[in-house]
Design a protein around this motif. Sequence first.
Motif, PDB file in Angstrom:
ATOM      1  N   LEU A  60     -26.384 -53.641  19.378  1.00  0.00           N
ATOM      2  CA  LEU A  60     -26.809 -52.470  18.618  1.00  0.00           C
ATOM      3  C   LEU A  60     -27.340 -53.004  17.298  1.00  0.00           C
ATOM      4  N   VAL A  61     -28.611 -52.730  17.000  1.00  0.00           N
ATOM      5  CA  VAL A  61     -29.286 -53.312  15.837  1.00  0.00           C
ATOM      6  C   VAL A  61     -29.965 -52.210  15.040  1.00  0.00           C
ATOM      7  N   SER A  62     -29.937 -52.358  13.709  1.00  0.00           N
ATOM      8  CA  SER A  62     -30.604 -51.369  12.852  1.00  0.00           C
ATOM      9  C   SER A  62     -31.468 -52.064  11.816  1.00  0.00           C
ATOM     10  N   GLY A  63     -32.278 -51.237  11.145  1.00  0.00           N
ATOM     11  CA  GLY A  63     -33.010 -51.683   9.980  1.00  0.00           C
ATOM     12  C   GLY A  63     -32.120 -51.524   8.755  1.00  0.00           C
ATOM     13  N   SER A  64     -32.716 -51.363   7.597  1.00  0.00           N
ATOM     14  CA  SER A  64     -31.940 -51.300   6.355  1.00  0.00           C
ATOM     15  C   SER A  64     -31.276 -49.946   6.121  1.00  0.00           C
ATOM     16  N   GLY A  65     -31.790 -48.904   6.719  1.00  0.00           N
ATOM     17  CA  GLY A  65     -31.223 -47.574   6.514  1.00  0.00           C
ATOM     18  C   GLY A  65     -30.896 -46.930   7.835  1.00  0.00           C
ATOM     19  N   LEU A  66     -31.051 -45.626   7.883  1.00  0.00           N
ATOM     20  CA  LEU A  66     -30.734 -44.871   9.096  1.00  0.00           C
ATOM     21  C   LEU A  66     -31.983 -44.481   9.890  1.00  0.00           C
ATOM     22  N   ASP A  67     -33.123 -45.073   9.553  1.00  0.00           N
ATOM     23  CA  ASP A  67     -34.379 -44.700  10.213  1.00  0.00           C
ATOM     24  C   ASP A  67     -34.692 -45.503  11.472  1.00  0.00           C
ATOM     25  N   TYR A  68     -34.166 -46.709  11.587  1.00  0.00           N
ATOM     26  CA  TYR A  68     -34.479 -47.560  12.728  1.00  0.00           C
ATOM     27  C   TYR A  68     -33.196 -48.027  13.395  1.00  0.00           C
ATOM     28  N   LEU A  69     -33.135 -47.850  14.712  1.00  0.00           N
ATOM     29  CA  LEU A  69     -31.963 -48.224  15.494  1.00  0.00           C
ATOM     30  C   LEU A  69     -32.434 -48.631  16.883  1.00  0.00           C
ATOM     31  N   TRP A  70     -31.896 -49.747  17.378  1.00  0.00           N
ATOM     32  CA  TRP A  70     -32.245 -50.231  18.703  1.00  0.00           C
ATOM     33  C   TRP A  70     -30.993 -50.552  19.488  1.00  0.00           C
ATOM     34  N   LEU A  71     -31.018 -50.239  20.769  1.00  0.00           N
ATOM     35  CA  LEU A  71     -30.018 -50.704  21.713  1.00  0.00           C
ATOM     36  C   LEU A  71     -30.721 -51.770  22.539  1.00  0.00           C
ATOM     37  N   LEU A  72     -30.274 -53.009  22.428  1.00  0.00           N
ATOM     38  CA  LEU A  72     -30.940 -54.131  23.076  1.00  0.00           C
ATOM     39  C   LEU A  72     -30.122 -54.624  24.259  1.00  0.00           C
ATOM     40  N   SER A  73     -30.819 -55.069  25.295  1.00  0.00           N
ATOM     41  CA  SER A  73     -30.164 -55.545  26.497  1.00  0.00           C
ATOM     42  C   SER A  73     -30.910 -56.754  27.038  1.00  0.00           C
ATOM     43  N   CYS A  74     -30.179 -57.725  27.540  1.00  0.00           N
ATOM     44  CA  CYS A  74     -30.808 -58.870  28.204  1.00  0.00           C
ATOM     45  C   CYS A  74     -31.333 -58.489  29.577  1.00  0.00           C
ATOM     46  N   GLU A  75     -30.917 -57.358  30.078  1.00  0.00           N
ATOM     47  CA  GLU A  75     -31.361 -56.840  31.373  1.00  0.00           C
ATOM     48  C   GLU A  75     -32.284 -55.644  31.133  1.00  0.00           C
ATOM     49  N   SER A  76     -32.884 -55.150  32.197  1.00  0.00           N
ATOM     50  CA  SER A  76     -33.753 -53.981  32.050  1.00  0.00           C
ATOM     51  C   SER A  76     -32.950 -52.685  31.984  1.00  0.00           C
ATOM     52  N   SER A  77     -31.629 -52.788  32.072  1.00  0.00           N
ATOM     53  CA  SER A  77     -30.772 -51.619  31.940  1.00  0.00           C
ATOM     54  C   SER A  77     -29.503 -52.022  31.184  1.00  0.00           C
ATOM     55  N   MET A  78     -28.691 -51.025  30.881  1.00  0.00           N
ATOM     56  CA  MET A  78     -27.447 -51.257  30.156  1.00  0.00           C
ATOM     57  C   MET A  78     -26.369 -50.409  30.828  1.00  0.00           C
ATOM     58  N   PRO A  79     -25.178 -50.986  31.048  1.00  0.00           N
ATOM     59  CA  PRO A  79     -24.108 -50.175  31.632  1.00  0.00           C
ATOM     60  C   PRO A  79     -23.831 -48.941  30.778  1.00  0.00           C
ATOM     61  N   GLU A  80     -23.571 -47.832  31.431  1.00  0.00           N
ATOM     62  CA  GLU A  80     -23.356 -46.566  30.725  1.00  0.00           C
ATOM     63  C   GLU A  80     -22.229 -46.677  29.704  1.00  0.00           C
ATOM     64  N   GLU A  81     -21.153 -47.390  30.023  1.00  0.00           N
ATOM     65  CA  GLU A  81     -20.035 -47.519  29.082  1.00  0.00           C
ATOM     66  C   GLU A  81     -20.454 -48.256  27.808  1.00  0.00           C
ATOM     67  N   MET A  82     -21.337 -49.257  27.943  1.00  0.00           N
ATOM     68  CA  MET A  82     -21.827 -49.981  26.762  1.00  0.00           C
ATOM     69  C   MET A  82     -22.746 -49.076  25.950  1.00  0.00           C
ATOM     70  N   LYS A  83     -23.612 -48.352  26.638  1.00  0.00           N
ATOM     71  CA  LYS A  83     -24.510 -47.409  25.962  1.00  0.00           C
ATOM     72  C   LYS A  83     -23.695 -46.386  25.172  1.00  0.00           C
ATOM     73  N   GLN A  84     -22.663 -45.826  25.774  1.00  0.00           N
ATOM     74  CA  GLN A  84     -21.833 -44.834  25.085  1.00  0.00           C
ATOM     75  C   GLN A  84     -21.091 -45.445  23.904  1.00  0.00           C
TER      76      GLN A  84
END
Length: 123
Positions: A78-102
Amino acid sequence: MIEKELRDVTEGYSLNEDGTIQVVTRAFNPVKNKAMEATGTIEFKGAEKRGELEVACYLPIYLDYNVLDIDEGYQYALVSGSGLDYLWLLSCESSMPEEMKQRFLQRATSLGFDIDKLEWLDY
């Protein structure tokens, strides 16, 4: 390369000899009907174990790149920029397990991010 409407987004990371990290972002923009690529440099802002970094695709402009959460196997982040405007959920796979996403969404909400504004990519 922070643009809306991108598809098939991937990022590759490699360690440079000087201790910085090279990041290559590739994506397809269906609106412009073309592939896009940006190469940047990531530097640690402080201690290397804190997850506070800066990324520059267009030197000398650096943007904050903060690792807010990461799984034990370093597969998801889970990665962000300096404020609350940019947020990314990153995965080494093309999907992410639902429990990790939650887990990441709950963490983001607790930090004040409006997760309703997230754009989800289709793969």
